[in-house]
Design a protein around this motif. Structure first.
Motif, PDB file in Angstrom:
ATOM      1  N   LYS A 107      26.854  46.289  35.587  1.00 13.92           N
ATOM      2  CA  LYS A 107      26.259  47.697  35.187  1.00 13.92           C
ATOM      3  C   LYS A 107      27.353  48.629  34.713  1.00 13.92           C
ATOM      4  O   LYS A 107      28.443  48.625  35.137  1.00 13.92           O
ATOM      5  CB  LYS A 107      25.626  48.137  36.509  1.00 13.92           C
ATOM      6  CG  LYS A 107      24.203  47.266  36.982  1.00 13.92           C
ATOM      7  CD  LYS A 107      23.641  47.935  38.047  1.00 13.92           C
ATOM      8  CE  LYS A 107      22.922  49.338  37.797  1.00 13.92           C
ATOM      9  NZ  LYS A 107      22.100  49.565  39.008  1.00 13.92           N
ATOM     10  N   THR A 108      26.967  49.697  33.823  1.00 11.50           N
ATOM     11  CA  THR A 108      27.955  50.547  33.351  1.00 11.50           C
ATOM     12  C   THR A 108      27.317  51.792  33.785  1.00 11.50           C
ATOM     13  O   THR A 108      26.053  52.025  34.118  1.00 11.50           O
ATOM     14  CB  THR A 108      27.795  50.413  31.807  1.00 11.50           C
ATOM     15  OG1 THR A 108      26.745  51.068  31.274  1.00 11.50           O
ATOM     16  CG2 THR A 108      28.118  48.999  31.414  1.00 11.50           C
ATOM     17  N   VAL A 114      20.505  47.390  26.890  1.00 10.96           N
ATOM     18  CA  VAL A 114      21.291  46.689  25.906  1.00 10.96           C
ATOM     19  C   VAL A 114      22.135  46.086  26.812  1.00 10.96           C
ATOM     20  O   VAL A 114      22.976  46.598  27.825  1.00 10.96           O
ATOM     21  CB  VAL A 114      21.918  47.537  24.961  1.00 10.96           C
ATOM     22  CG1 VAL A 114      23.033  47.048  24.181  1.00 10.96           C
ATOM     23  CG2 VAL A 114      20.930  48.420  24.083  1.00 10.96           C
ATOM     24  N   ILE A 115      22.680  44.775  26.425  1.00 12.96           N
ATOM     25  CA  ILE A 115      23.614  43.895  27.298  1.00 12.96           C
ATOM     26  C   ILE A 115      24.553  43.583  26.328  1.00 12.96           C
ATOM     27  O   ILE A 115      24.532  43.033  25.202  1.00 12.96           O
ATOM     28  CB  ILE A 115      22.935  42.737  27.835  1.00 12.96           C
ATOM     29  CG1 ILE A 115      21.792  42.976  28.813  1.00 12.96           C
ATOM     30  CG2 ILE A 115      24.099  41.837  28.669  1.00 12.96           C
ATOM     31  CD1 ILE A 115      21.162  41.824  29.392  1.00 12.96           C
ATOM     32  N   GLY A 175      20.906  51.502  31.365  1.00 17.97           N
ATOM     33  CA  GLY A 175      20.388  50.658  30.384  1.00 17.97           C
ATOM     34  C   GLY A 175      21.553  50.001  29.777  1.00 17.97           C
ATOM     35  O   GLY A 175      20.967  49.022  28.947  1.00 17.97           O
ATOM     36  N   LEU A 176      22.758  50.176  29.933  1.00 14.24           N
ATOM     37  CA  LEU A 176      23.754  49.238  29.569  1.00 14.24           C
ATOM     38  C   LEU A 176      24.395  48.180  30.225  1.00 14.24           C
ATOM     39  O   LEU A 176      24.948  48.932  31.326  1.00 14.24           O
ATOM     40  CB  LEU A 176      24.817  50.208  28.739  1.00 14.24           C
ATOM     41  CG  LEU A 176      25.966  49.485  28.012  1.00 14.24           C
ATOM     42  CD1 LEU A 176      25.357  48.585  26.726  1.00 14.24           C
ATOM     43  CD2 LEU A 176      26.930  50.635  27.540  1.00 14.24           C
ATOM     44  N   LYS A 181      21.076  57.284  28.045  1.00 15.04           N
ATOM     45  CA  LYS A 181      20.360  56.046  28.213  1.00 15.04           C
ATOM     46  C   LYS A 181      20.698  55.109  26.909  1.00 15.04           C
ATOM     47  O   LYS A 181      20.503  55.623  25.953  1.00 15.04           O
ATOM     48  CB  LYS A 181      18.932  56.060  28.630  1.00 15.04           C
ATOM     49  CG  LYS A 181      18.265  54.559  28.785  1.00 15.04           C
ATOM     50  CD  LYS A 181      16.885  54.771  29.176  1.00 15.04           C
ATOM     51  CE  LYS A 181      16.156  53.291  29.101  1.00 15.04           C
ATOM     52  NZ  LYS A 181      14.826  53.448  29.668  1.00 15.04           N
ATOM     53  N   ALA A 182      21.088  53.845  27.057  1.00  9.94           N
ATOM     54  CA  ALA A 182      21.201  53.054  25.954  1.00  9.94           C
ATOM     55  C   ALA A 182      19.830  52.487  25.264  1.00  9.94           C
ATOM     56  O   ALA A 182      19.076  52.210  26.376  1.00  9.94           O
ATOM     57  CB  ALA A 182      21.988  51.531  26.433  1.00  9.94           C
TER      58      ALA A 182
END
Length: 564
Positions: A504-505, A293-294, A509-510, A275-276
């Protein structure tokens, strides 16, 4: 250690738009910008304070069309924060070597009347051509303003008129097939199909090639939409320059409690158990993110440079290689020239009127010239034999950008990022040097002087930015201000890759935003808005899905009753 709900890497306009929507939703947001000036490719700066004090220059983006296809300005109420758009009319002037010229007004009929001075047939076809692309645009707008994999969002963006537009271009099997063929063809083939006159085809080819490829390139017929948009919704510039859009967003973000820190170069995304959880900047400071995180920078640099290889591989063992080898950048970027002048340009061989200078001016003598201007850079050549260019004299529409009676000129010249035979030398190993960039600029100005001779006598200060310098300033891989090429194989569901095309990645959360995500480069704010919607959905998926469905039904019902 400072903690926020969301940390955004890069304060380009899409990062700022995304932040504004998240702040309005109640999240705490921090944006980190590597430069001392936020805005990314959408800044306006006084770059020659000694030679030209008080002159404001747009360092990259200048003409805004796409932002008027979406609701960002209205939803964020940016006018309340100082944003004022000035619409151009005329929108394009393109002188031709034989004395003809293409003068396009915002009004379609006025433009057709200008074309009819030389060709009745092309005037008639131009109206048909433009109306077709405006219907196509109406059909596509709902897709631009939604995440590419969100059927509910897309459906909710359609009203009766947009549905009519959709069925007018793909309303039967034959129409559908013909539209698909149109999307797969090249701008050059399409223009030859519709028009006879070179004075008309050349500027249309030049605008189509703003997507970053030669007019002969297949699958880029969509480039023809660039001129249609200048009629509707129109082409505009913020009063005070492109940076005024950024300033309005910054005022909104500050009012909502967001933070923007400059001179903060992010060198690592922190990942914990897949998870970021935050980022680290070059001086070692860490900023933690509890929700996500974006990234407003391109996916290639994000995953190949800012995240530990083991963390990427744990999430998707094929992603690094696919980003490295699958994404295409064709080596084309721009050499940027800014001029400070004592008087406006005069196109004295083409019945000069100052109104020519309100919109954009194209030096596009022929489709072949435009072809060379875009094909040479892809093989590392500088197209100097007969330069084509896109220029703007922004002070004709907005005198506030220079001292009284003075003017600026903005010139975009397509050039290679890496010069063939000079790799490994010069700026960042691209082959560019100060001497070479100024030599190229001299040749570009010589070409412009063939049409407007006073460019040489009236210019008293000049700044030239090489493709290598532009790439370094923007943090753009290969100098590509679109992050990746805008070809059909890298758009919509494929931008930047199918597995990360919905913002999304595979790392929890990234998220991604910016020009390298759907619907692509330009000043639109759409990637920022769409990313915010995906982020919000990820926080409360069931509640957000129900809200989206309710809003979609409500929008469609209201549209029907407005028509009835």
């Amino acid at each position: 250690m400072q903690t926020y709900d969301v940390v955004i890497i890069g304060a380009g306009h899409n990062g700022l738009v995304c932040a504004a929507y998240l702040l309005k939703a109640g999240y705490s947001v921090l944006l980190l910008e590597k430069r001392s000036v936020p805005g990314g490719a959408a800044t306006t700066e006084e770059i020659m304070p000694q030679e030209a004090p008080g002159f404001k220059f747009n360092l990259c983006a200048i003409d805004h069309e796409f932002i008027h296809l979406g609701p960002v300005v209205e939803e964020l109420e940016l006018e309340k924060y100082g944003l004022e758009y000035l619409f151009c009319d005329p929108v394009v002037f393109c002188p031709h070597p034989d004395g003809k010229y293409f003068l396009a007004h915002r009004d379609l009929d006025k433009t057709c009347a200008e074309i009819a001075r030389y060709s009745d047939r092309d005037a008639k076809k131009y109206k048909e051509f433009t109306l077709f692309w405006q219907r196509a645009l109406g059909a596509m707008i709902p897709m631009f303003n939604a995440p590419p994999k969100s059927i509910i969002d897309i459906a909710g963006n359609y009203d009766i008129q947009k549905l009519k537009d959709l069925f007018s271009v793909i309303g039967s099997p034959n129409k559908t097939l013909d539209f698909v063929r149109t999307m797969l063809t090249s701008a050059e083939d399409m223009l030859n199909e519709w028009f006879d006159e070179e004075f008309l085809k050349a500027p249309l080819a030049r605008l189509a090639s703003e997507l970053g490829a030669p007019p002969s390139q297949k699958t880029l017929g969509i480039g023809a939409i660039m001129m249609a948009m200048r009629h509707n919704p129109g082409m505009a510039r913020p009063r005070g320059g492109t940076g005024a859009l950024v300033e309005a967003l910054l005022r909104l973000i500050k009012r909502l409690g967001g933070e923007v820190l400059t001179d903060q170069h992010v060198d690592r995304v922190l990942v914990d158990n897949g998870k970021a959880v935050g980022v680290r900047v070059a001086n070692g400071t860490e900023y933690r993110a509890t929700k996500g995180v974006i990234s407003n920078i391109d996916a290639r640099r994000l995953f190949l440079q800012l995240i530990d290889e083991s963390d990427v591989d744990a999430a998707d063992p094929e992603l690094r290689e696919r980003l490295d080898r699958r994404i295409v950048n064709n080596n084309e970027t721009i050499l940027k020239i800014d001029l400070a002048m004592n008087e406006p340009l005069r196109f004295e061989h083409h019945e000069h009127k100052d109104e020519y200078l309100i919109g954009s001016v194209l030096i596009a003598d022929s489709v072949r010239q435009v072809e060379i201007a875009h094909s040479d850079p892809s093989v590392g050549k500088i197209p100097l034999e007969d330069p084509s260019m896109y220029l703007v004299q922004p002070t004709m529409l907005d005198p506030s950008m220079a001292p009284d009676g003075k003017h600026t000129v903005w010139i975009e010249f397509f050039a290679p990022y890496r010069i063939a035979g000079l790799e490994g030398t010069g700026q960042y190993g691209t082959g560019w040097t100060d001497e070479l960039k100024n030599k190229v600029a001299d040749r570009v100005i010589d070409k412009l002087a063939e049409y407007a001779p006073n460019v040489k006598t009236a210019t008293f200060a000049r700044r030239v930015e090489s493709p290598a310098e532009l790439g370094a300033r923007l943090g753009a891989y290969n100098g590509n201000y679109y992050h990746i090429d805008m070809t059909l194989d890298q758009m919509v569901f494929f931008r930047p890759l199918p597995e990360i095309a919905n913002y999304k990645t595979p790392i929890d959360g990234l998220f991604l935003t910016g020009a390298g995500t759907h619907p692509g480069g330009s000043v639109s704010g759409m990637p920022g808005r769409n990313c915010a919607r995906v982020f919000l959905h990820a926080q409360q998926p069931i509640a957000q899905t129900l809200k989206d469905a309710r809003d979609s039904i409500k929008s469609t019902v209201e549209s029907v009753f407005r028509i009835m």
